[in-house]
Design a protein around this motif. Structure first.
Motif, PDB file in Angstrom:
ATOM      1  N   MET A   1       0.830  -1.197   0.000  1.00 42.54           N
ATOM      2  CA  MET A   1       0.000   0.000   0.000  1.00 42.54           C
ATOM      3  C   MET A   1       0.872   1.257   0.000  1.00 42.54           C
ATOM      4  N   SER A   2       0.314   2.360  -0.516  1.00 48.23           N
ATOM      5  CA  SER A   2       0.974   3.654  -0.489  1.00 48.23           C
ATOM      6  C   SER A   2       0.002   4.681   0.065  1.00 48.23           C
ATOM      7  N   TRP A   3       0.519   5.855   0.382  1.00 50.72           N
ATOM      8  CA  TRP A   3      -0.277   6.882   1.032  1.00 50.72           C
ATOM      9  C   TRP A   3      -0.101   8.219   0.326  1.00 50.72           C
ATOM     10  N   ILE A   4      -1.146   9.051   0.433  1.00 55.69           N
ATOM     11  CA  ILE A   4      -1.098  10.400  -0.114  1.00 55.69           C
ATOM     12  C   ILE A   4      -1.542  11.374   0.976  1.00 55.69           C
ATOM     13  N   VAL A   5      -0.777  12.469   1.098  1.00 54.76           N
ATOM     14  CA  VAL A   5      -1.127  13.559   2.012  1.00 54.76           C
ATOM     15  C   VAL A   5      -1.450  14.773   1.152  1.00 54.76           C
ATOM     16  N   SER A   6      -2.639  15.356   1.324  1.00 56.80           N
ATOM     17  CA  SER A   6      -3.067  16.493   0.512  1.00 56.80           C
ATOM     18  C   SER A   6      -3.331  17.701   1.402  1.00 56.80           C
ATOM     19  N   LEU A   7      -2.978  18.874   0.859  1.00 58.48           N
ATOM     20  CA  LEU A   7      -3.144  20.105   1.614  1.00 58.48           C
ATOM     21  C   LEU A   7      -3.428  21.241   0.633  1.00 58.48           C
ATOM     22  N   LEU A  27      13.800  14.742   5.075  1.00 59.43           N
ATOM     23  CA  LEU A  27      13.077  13.848   5.980  1.00 59.43           C
ATOM     24  C   LEU A  27      13.455  12.384   5.751  1.00 59.43           C
ATOM     25  N   VAL A  28      13.391  11.606   6.789  1.00 56.66           N
ATOM     26  CA  VAL A  28      13.596  10.164   6.652  1.00 56.66           C
ATOM     27  C   VAL A  28      12.525   9.586   5.723  1.00 56.66           C
ATOM     28  N   GLN A  29      11.307  10.090   5.850  1.00 63.90           N
ATOM     29  CA  GLN A  29      10.193   9.657   5.011  1.00 63.90           C
ATOM     30  C   GLN A  29       9.998  10.700   3.901  1.00 63.90           C
ATOM     31  N   ALA A  30      10.980  10.807   3.002  1.00 57.00           N
ATOM     32  CA  ALA A  30      10.942  11.827   1.952  1.00 57.00           C
ATOM     33  C   ALA A  30       9.862  11.488   0.921  1.00 57.00           C
ATOM     34  N   PRO A  31       8.951  12.412   0.648  1.00 56.29           N
ATOM     35  CA  PRO A  31       7.856  12.125  -0.280  1.00 56.29           C
ATOM     36  C   PRO A  31       8.176  12.551  -1.710  1.00 56.29           C
ATOM     37  N   VAL A  32       7.400  12.054  -2.648  1.00 60.06           N
ATOM     38  CA  VAL A  32       7.327  12.640  -3.994  1.00 60.06           C
ATOM     39  C   VAL A  32       6.191  13.649  -3.956  1.00 60.06           C
ATOM     40  N   VAL A  33       6.469  14.892  -4.328  1.00 56.76           N
ATOM     41  CA  VAL A  33       5.502  15.974  -4.178  1.00 56.76           C
ATOM     42  C   VAL A  33       5.042  16.470  -5.547  1.00 56.76           C
ATOM     43  N   VAL A  34       3.746  16.624  -5.693  1.00 57.59           N
ATOM     44  CA  VAL A  34       3.149  17.167  -6.913  1.00 57.59           C
ATOM     45  C   VAL A  34       2.199  18.287  -6.517  1.00 57.59           C
ATOM     46  N   THR A  35       2.294  19.437  -7.172  1.00 58.23           N
ATOM     47  CA  THR A  35       1.353  20.535  -6.938  1.00 58.23           C
ATOM     48  C   THR A  35       0.526  20.740  -8.200  1.00 58.23           C
ATOM     49  N   HIS A  36      -0.748  21.072  -8.016  1.00 57.73           N
ATOM     50  CA  HIS A  36      -1.593  21.301  -9.188  1.00 57.73           C
ATOM     51  C   HIS A  36      -2.696  22.299  -8.855  1.00 57.73           C
ATOM     52  N   GLU A  37      -3.203  22.935  -9.891  1.00 62.88           N
ATOM     53  CA  GLU A  37      -4.200  23.987  -9.747  1.00 62.88           C
ATOM     54  C   GLU A  37      -5.604  23.398  -9.710  1.00 62.88           C
ATOM     55  N   ASP A  43      -7.426  31.236  -7.170  1.00 64.13           N
ATOM     56  CA  ASP A  43      -6.082  30.915  -6.692  1.00 64.13           C
ATOM     57  C   ASP A  43      -6.106  29.743  -5.721  1.00 64.13           C
ATOM     58  N   GLU A  44      -6.786  28.684  -6.127  1.00 65.22           N
ATOM     59  CA  GLU A  44      -6.859  27.486  -5.304  1.00 65.22           C
ATOM     60  C   GLU A  44      -5.963  26.409  -5.908  1.00 65.22           C
ATOM     61  N   TRP A  45      -4.979  26.024  -5.149  1.00 65.17           N
ATOM     62  CA  TRP A  45      -4.044  24.979  -5.552  1.00 65.17           C
ATOM     63  C   TRP A  45      -4.037  23.880  -4.491  1.00 65.17           C
ATOM     64  N   GLN A  46      -3.367  22.791  -4.810  1.00 64.13           N
ATOM     65  CA  GLN A  46      -3.255  21.689  -3.850  1.00 64.13           C
ATOM     66  C   GLN A  46      -1.874  21.053  -3.969  1.00 64.13           C
ATOM     67  N   VAL A  47      -1.325  20.687  -2.839  1.00 65.97           N
ATOM     68  CA  VAL A  47      -0.068  19.952  -2.814  1.00 65.97           C
ATOM     69  C   VAL A  47      -0.359  18.526  -2.372  1.00 65.97           C
ATOM     70  N   ASP A  48       0.132  17.556  -3.131  1.00 61.84           N
ATOM     71  CA  ASP A  48      -0.026  16.141  -2.813  1.00 61.84           C
ATOM     72  C   ASP A  48       1.351  15.533  -2.566  1.00 61.84           C
ATOM     73  N   ALA A  49       1.504  14.883  -1.438  1.00 56.25           N
ATOM     74  CA  ALA A  49       2.764  14.223  -1.097  1.00 56.25           C
ATOM     75  C   ALA A  49       2.532  12.716  -1.031  1.00 56.25           C
ATOM     76  N   TYR A  50       3.294  11.963  -1.832  1.00 53.64           N
ATOM     77  CA  TYR A  50       3.131  10.518  -1.920  1.00 53.64           C
ATOM     78  C   TYR A  50       4.273   9.806  -1.177  1.00 53.64           C
ATOM     79  N   VAL A  51       3.931   8.858  -0.325  1.00 56.40           N
ATOM     80  CA  VAL A  51       4.922   8.066   0.415  1.00 56.40           C
ATOM     81  C   VAL A  51       4.511   6.600   0.421  1.00 56.40           C
ATOM     82  N   ASP A  52       5.489   5.739   0.667  1.00 57.99           N
ATOM     83  CA  ASP A  52       5.218   4.298   0.662  1.00 57.99           C
ATOM     84  C   ASP A  52       4.522   3.835   1.938  1.00 57.99           C
TER      85      ASP A  52
END
Length: 323
Positions: A1-7, A27-37, A43-52
């Motif tokens: 499984m993997s996880w996503i953190v959104s803000l 970070l020890v748990q370094a994520p892959v980060v994607v930002t999108h509009e 001016d609403e955007w979102q940051v998604d951080a993906y971790v294992d």
């Protein structure tokens, strides 16, 4: 499984994250980060951080600390099903057309326009997928430089990220010697992988790409191969200013430097630093907010200079030796 953190975030915060993810990469748990509009008008955007693994408190706290507008908001944490989470993370990354170049992720591999020079650059922990204005501006500037008749034979990409700009330069000038460096070892691993994916040959001779882990130009291979006809540095304004003497030292007289990673209000301080090292501004492209600068290193003549002008005034002429 993997996880996503959104803000939720603003565009400015998304761009700041894209420019400098050092806090997250550390970070020890370094994520892959994607930002999108989400909503251009508001001016609403979102940051998604993906971790294992399930996100820990350190990751959540660091992410919230980097997004001031989300103060007091709780990040959304979701467990993803057994799917290709890297592909999921790229769904918001649209392909980029910049000059002759078409940069895309795996999701768009079957939609490459005919006649374009394409590169497949998937999301990673290294900066430079082509989607940011700075990277796209550099691609367009390289294309313009080719159209103008430039023919560099020795190229350096300082702060290469994913290797994209070095790959583009090699596509334009396939016989040139090219070296790509980055202060982050992970970027060099990513660049090596991307070179294999895109059929870019590695090597130290003409037509090959040499790689180096280095802060700026401080590496024996970079210095040994100097001077360069073309130096590309898509980093940040602060490092660009700090590196001005070093970049000048490895750039050949008459050679070009492409600088990016700065915002509009930082352009004059960056230019001042490079003018002091003998460069002049030849062209500007990119967006209004994220300029891309093309500089030329002036020739210096005179009896105190390493170069001599021929069929001109003698070294004793008091009017000679300016630039």
């Amino acid at each position: 499984m993997s996880w996503i953190v959104s803000l939720p975030c603003t565009r400015a915060e998304a761009e700041a994250l894209n420019d400098d993810m050092s806090a997250l990469d550390a970070l020890v748990q370094a994520p892959v980060v994607v930002t999108h509009e989400l909503n251009e008008d508001r001016d609403e955007w979102q940051v998604d951080a993906y971790v294992d693994d399930k996100p820990g408190a350190e990751l959540l706290e660091t992410l919230v600390s980097l997004v001031a507008s989300a103060k007091g908001k709780k990040p959304k944490v979701e467990e993803l099903p057994e799917e290709d989470w890297v592909t999921l993370s790229q769904q918001g990354l649209e392909p980029v057309q910049a000059g002759r170049f078409f940069v895309h992720t795996s999701s768009y591999a079957d939609r490459v326009p005919a006649g374009s020079t394409s590169f497949l650059i998937d999301a990673s922990q290294a900066f430079g997928t082509g989607g940011h204005d700075t990277t796209a501006g550099c691609l367009a500037m390289l294309d313009q430089l080719k159209h103008a008749g430039a023919n560099p034979r020795n190229i350096a990409d300082i702060g290469t990220g994913t290797g994209l700009l070095a790959f583009a330069a090699m596509a334009l000038w396939p016989r040139a010697k090219t070296i790509a460096s980055d202060i982050d070892p992970a970027s060099i691993f990513v660049t090596r992988d991307n070179a294999g994916i895109n059929g870019v040959p590695l090597g130290r001779g003409g037509g090959g790409l040499a790689l180096a882990v280095a802060p700026g130009t401080n590496h024996p291979s970079i210095k040994h191969r100097a001077p360069y006809d073309l130096v590309i540095a898509n980093i940040l304004a602060g490092p660009l200013i700090t590196l001005a003497p070093d970049i000048a030292a490895v750039t050949a007289p008459g050679g070009h430097a492409i600088l990016a990673g700065l915002i509009a209000r930082q352009m004059e301080p960056v230019l001042a630093a490079y003018r002091a090292q003998g460069f002049r501004l030849a062209a500007r492209s990119g967006s209004a907010e994220w300029p891309c600068l093309l500089l030329i290193k002036r020739h210096r003549y005179g009896w105190r200079r390493k170069e001599r002008a021929y069929h001109r005034a003698s070294p004793s002429d008091a009017s000679f030796g300016s630039w």
